[in-house]
Design a protein around this motif. Structure first.
Motif, PDB file in Angstrom:
ATOM      1  N   PRO A   6     -34.123  -2.163  13.371  1.00 37.26           N
ATOM      2  CA  PRO A   6     -34.551  -3.042  14.460  1.00 37.26           C
ATOM      3  C   PRO A   6     -34.320  -2.415  15.825  1.00 37.26           C
ATOM      4  O   PRO A   6     -33.400  -1.610  16.016  1.00 37.26           O
ATOM      5  N   VAL A   7     -35.152  -2.798  16.785  1.00 38.93           N
ATOM      6  CA  VAL A   7     -34.962  -2.363  18.166  1.00 38.93           C
ATOM      7  C   VAL A   7     -33.730  -3.060  18.731  1.00 38.93           C
ATOM      8  O   VAL A   7     -33.548  -4.269  18.561  1.00 38.93           O
ATOM      9  N   ARG A   8     -32.867  -2.287  19.392  1.00 35.47           N
ATOM     10  CA  ARG A   8     -31.632  -2.842  19.960  1.00 35.47           C
ATOM     11  C   ARG A   8     -31.833  -3.108  21.448  1.00 35.47           C
ATOM     12  O   ARG A   8     -32.354  -2.273  22.181  1.00 35.47           O
ATOM     13  N   MET A   9     -31.403  -4.282  21.883  1.00 36.03           N
ATOM     14  CA  MET A   9     -31.552  -4.669  23.282  1.00 36.03           C
ATOM     15  C   MET A   9     -30.210  -5.091  23.869  1.00 36.03           C
ATOM     16  O   MET A   9     -29.421  -5.752  23.201  1.00 36.03           O
ATOM     17  N   GLU A  10     -29.984  -4.674  25.101  1.00 35.09           N
ATOM     18  CA  GLU A  10     -28.769  -5.030  25.825  1.00 35.09           C
ATOM     19  C   GLU A  10     -29.163  -5.779  27.088  1.00 35.09           C
ATOM     20  O   GLU A  10     -29.897  -5.250  27.928  1.00 35.09           O
ATOM     21  N   TYR A  11     -28.664  -6.995  27.200  1.00 38.77           N
ATOM     22  CA  TYR A  11     -28.981  -7.842  28.344  1.00 38.77           C
ATOM     23  C   TYR A  11     -27.792  -7.867  29.299  1.00 38.77           C
ATOM     24  O   TYR A  11     -26.705  -8.304  28.925  1.00 38.77           O
TER      25      TYR A  11
END
Length: 202
Positions: free
Chosen positions: A178-183
């Motif tokens: 999965p694509v990893r996202m950091e907010y």
């Protein structure tokens, strides 16, 4: 034919939509004197501000920190005073040629407008035309090499995420799963929140 906008949204997963604000886009586009690509605005509204797979950052025009307008102004001023042409070796890698521009400006209605960047040194712009394609993508890679991609931003991002060489010479890197996202937190200095898109089968 692939709908690249829907493909990107499916890859990134549930939309955040925290800052979607048409007025913020109208203000920014008024300052720029041009509209920005609709697929780019859709992706930014859905997820930004965010860092994707640890490298690619998307800012938002309604955000206090990671503010897209401030980043565009700062980046454009830096590039306008830079020796960007020092890496041009001929017409094939000259943005003035493949964007059909007599002079190259940054942050102007007829020039290159910065959209995003990577922490590896690549900078991604849009231009009124790239190899004859309206609102195409222009990249200067970390090695200083220029390349024009005659495609919409959503297609560029999709190809970037599946590991194609879209951010300059020898830039193709595929991160499986999965694509990893950091907010980033709304308060600077606070921990980021991490999330992952759906399983991609890759």
């Amino acid at each position: 034919m692939t709908d690249y906008l829907q493909a990107v949204l499916a890859m990134l997963g549930p939309e955040e939509g925290r800052l979607a604000d048409p007025a913020a886009w109208l203000k920014l586009e008024g300052e720029l004197g041009r509209t920005l690509p609709s697929d780019y605005k859709r992706i930014v509204d859905a997820y930004a501000p965010v860092q994707i797979n640890g490298h690619l950052s998307l800012a938002h025009p309604a955000s206090g920190s990671w503010n897209l307008g401030a980043e565009m102004r700062s980046t454009s001023a830096t590039w306008a005073g830079s020796s960007w042409e020092s890496h041009v070796t001929g017409p094939d890698d000259d943005p003035r040629v493949f964007c059909a521009l007599p002079q190259l400006g940054f942050g102007t209605p007829e020039g290159l407008v910065p959209l995003t960047s990577t922490d590896q040194g690549a900078r991604v712009f849009t231009a009124p035309q790239v190899h004859g394609f309206s609102e195409g993508v222009v990249v200067q890679g970390s090695e200083g090499d220029w390349v024009g991609h005659p495609m919409p931003f959503a297609e560029w991002l999709y190809r970037y995420l599946i590991g194609e060489e879209m951010a300059g010479w020898d830039s193709g890197t595929f991160y499986p799963g999965p694509v990893r996202m950091e907010y980033p937190h709304a308060v600077p200095g606070r921990p980021v929140r991490e999330a992952c898109g759906p399983e991609r089968g890759m």
